[in-house]
Design a protein around this motif. Structure first.
Motif, PDB file in Angstrom:
ATOM      1  N   GLY A  53       0.829  -1.223   0.018  1.00 25.59           N
ATOM      2  CA  GLY A  53      -0.233  -0.058  -0.124  1.00 25.59           C
ATOM      3  C   GLY A  53       0.783   1.302  -0.073  1.00 25.59           C
ATOM      4  N   ILE A  54       1.968   1.249   0.725  1.00 23.01           N
ATOM      5  CA  ILE A  54       2.897   2.365   1.025  1.00 23.01           C
ATOM      6  C   ILE A  54       3.565   2.575  -0.772  1.00 23.01           C
ATOM      7  CG2 ILE A  54       5.032   3.131   1.726  1.00 23.01           C
ATOM      8  CD1 ILE A  54       3.929   1.993   4.338  1.00 23.01           C
ATOM      9  N   ASP A  55       3.863   1.447  -1.089  1.00 21.39           N
ATOM     10  CA  ASP A  55       4.596   1.336  -2.410  1.00 21.39           C
ATOM     11  C   ASP A  55       3.571   1.858  -3.684  1.00 21.39           C
ATOM     12  OD1 ASP A  55       7.042   0.941  -1.006  1.00 21.39           O
ATOM     13  OD2 ASP A  55       6.724  -1.373  -1.825  1.00 21.39           O
ATOM     14  N   GLY A  56       2.317   1.578  -3.297  1.00 23.60           N
ATOM     15  CA  GLY A  56       1.456   1.882  -4.424  1.00 23.60           C
ATOM     16  C   GLY A  56       1.427   0.618  -5.509  1.00 23.60           C
ATOM     17  N   THR A  57       1.888  -0.461  -5.057  1.00 26.91           N
ATOM     18  CA  THR A  57       1.782  -1.492  -5.909  1.00 26.91           C
ATOM     19  C   THR A  57       0.471  -2.087  -6.163  1.00 26.91           C
ATOM     20  OG1 THR A  57       3.973  -2.455  -4.829  1.00 26.91           O
ATOM     21  CG2 THR A  57       2.653  -4.055  -6.196  1.00 26.91           C
ATOM     22  N   LYS A  58       0.222  -2.154  -7.638  1.00 26.68           N
ATOM     23  CA  LYS A  58      -0.984  -2.626  -8.037  1.00 26.68           C
ATOM     24  C   LYS A  58      -0.875  -4.243  -8.474  1.00 26.68           C
ATOM     25  CE  LYS A  58      -3.269   1.258  -7.614  1.00 26.68           C
ATOM     26  NZ  LYS A  58      -4.069   1.429  -6.366  1.00 26.68           N
ATOM     27  N   HIS A  59      -1.996  -4.797  -8.413  1.00 27.91           N
ATOM     28  CA  HIS A  59      -1.969  -6.376  -8.485  1.00 27.91           C
ATOM     29  C   HIS A  59      -2.705  -6.226 -10.162  1.00 27.91           C
ATOM     30  CE1 HIS A  59       0.071  -7.796  -4.997  1.00 27.91           C
ATOM     31  NE2 HIS A  59      -0.497  -6.867  -4.610  1.00 27.91           N
ATOM     32  N   THR A  60      -3.052  -7.204 -10.711  1.00 25.45           N
ATOM     33  CA  THR A  60      -3.863  -7.592 -11.715  1.00 25.45           C
ATOM     34  C   THR A  60      -5.163  -7.787 -11.474  1.00 25.45           C
ATOM     35  OG1 THR A  60      -3.416  -9.945 -11.770  1.00 25.45           O
ATOM     36  CG2 THR A  60      -2.063  -8.676 -13.312  1.00 25.45           C
ATOM     37  N   ARG A  61      -5.402  -8.271 -10.071  1.00 18.88           N
ATOM     38  CA  ARG A  61      -6.739  -8.337  -9.491  1.00 18.88           C
ATOM     39  C   ARG A  61      -6.478  -7.581  -7.934  1.00 18.88           C
ATOM     40  NH1 ARG A  61     -10.472  -8.527 -11.702  1.00 18.88           N
ATOM     41  NH2 ARG A  61     -11.766  -9.888 -10.376  1.00 18.88           N
ATOM     42  N   PRO A  62      -7.706  -7.071  -7.573  1.00 15.48           N
ATOM     43  CA  PRO A  62      -7.472  -6.584  -6.374  1.00 15.48           C
ATOM     44  C   PRO A  62      -7.643  -7.464  -5.071  1.00 15.48           C
ATOM     45  CG  PRO A  62      -9.751  -6.387  -7.205  1.00 15.48           C
ATOM     46  CD  PRO A  62      -9.119  -6.785  -8.390  1.00 15.48           C
ATOM     47  N   ILE A  63      -6.621  -7.212  -4.243  1.00 13.61           N
ATOM     48  CA  ILE A  63      -6.554  -7.980  -2.901  1.00 13.61           C
ATOM     49  C   ILE A  63      -7.471  -7.186  -2.185  1.00 13.61           C
ATOM     50  CG2 ILE A  63      -3.977  -8.451  -3.418  1.00 13.61           C
ATOM     51  CD1 ILE A  63      -3.231  -6.618  -1.119  1.00 13.61           C
ATOM     52  N   THR A  64      -7.604  -7.803  -0.936  1.00 16.90           N
ATOM     53  CA  THR A  64      -8.797  -7.490   0.002  1.00 16.90           C
ATOM     54  C   THR A  64      -8.783  -6.001   0.372  1.00 16.90           C
ATOM     55  OG1 THR A  64      -8.748  -9.911   0.680  1.00 16.90           O
ATOM     56  CG2 THR A  64      -9.918  -8.022   2.365  1.00 16.90           C
ATOM     57  N   HIS A  65      -7.496  -5.476   0.742  1.00 19.70           N
ATOM     58  CA  HIS A  65      -7.830  -4.010   1.150  1.00 19.70           C
ATOM     59  C   HIS A  65      -8.007  -2.880   0.138  1.00 19.70           C
ATOM     60  CE1 HIS A  65      -5.053  -6.063   4.157  1.00 19.70           C
ATOM     61  NE2 HIS A  65      -5.773  -5.507   4.989  1.00 19.70           N
TER      62      HIS A  65
END
Length: 169
Positions: A53-65
């Motif tokens: 979250g701090i890094d702003g890393t985005k996943h291909t699909r959203p994780i729970t948070h």
């Protein structure tokens, strides 16, 4: 309540807990008191989620948070702030304060694990607060030197150490 920032995330693996270190923000007024820090143990997955979250890393699909933040936005609400409000060592308790817009404007407090609350705070850029009693009971003095502080902070620390006696421990 004391405004804090995430100072450090110490990642661990296996049975060893990870650590989230929260540091008190510099007071607006001149004070010789050293800043305090609060260390909260958490699991490695939770610590990784806060770090992402701090890094702003985005996943291909959203994780729970990420899913929770997206859901709030679509419902016209947002994370207003996070409060770490109680400690029964070694367990910390926190609340996520959700602000609603529109006809149902107002705030709602939701009980949460501090790791989840912090993961949501970093994703929504919400402020993090620690109850003063929690910081007094579970906090420590933060010896982290600001880049601009230079030797002055070390001199203050040295003066503080000189005032200690064995009875203080």
């Amino acid at each position: 309540m004391i405004r804090v920032d995430i100072e450090t995330i110490i990642m661990a693996s296996g049975a060893v807990p990870s650590l989230i270190v929260l540091r008190e923000r510099q007071a607006n007024h001149a004070s010789d008191a050293p800043l305090r820090a609060l260390s909260i143990q958490t699991g490695s997955f939770e610590a990784a989620s806060i770090s992402r979250g701090i890094d702003g890393t985005k996943h291909t699909r959203p994780i729970t948070h990420d899913l929770f933040i997206d859901t709030l936005r679509k419902l016209g609400a947002r994370v207003e702030r996070v409060e770490i409000n109680r400690v029964d060592a070694p367990v910390f308790y926190s609340s996520i304060i959700i602000a609603r817009d529109g006809e149902d404007a107002g705030e709602v407090s939701i009980d949460a694990r501090p790791s989840d609350a912090l993961a949501l705070a970093v994703r929504s850029n919400a402020p993090i607060y620690v109850e003063d009693d929690v910081m007094n009971r579970a906090g420590t003095i933060s010896y982290h030197a600001d880049k601009d502080a230079g030797d002055e902070e070390f001199k203050q620390f040295d003066q503080f150490v000189q005032t200690l006696s064995p009875d203080d421990f």
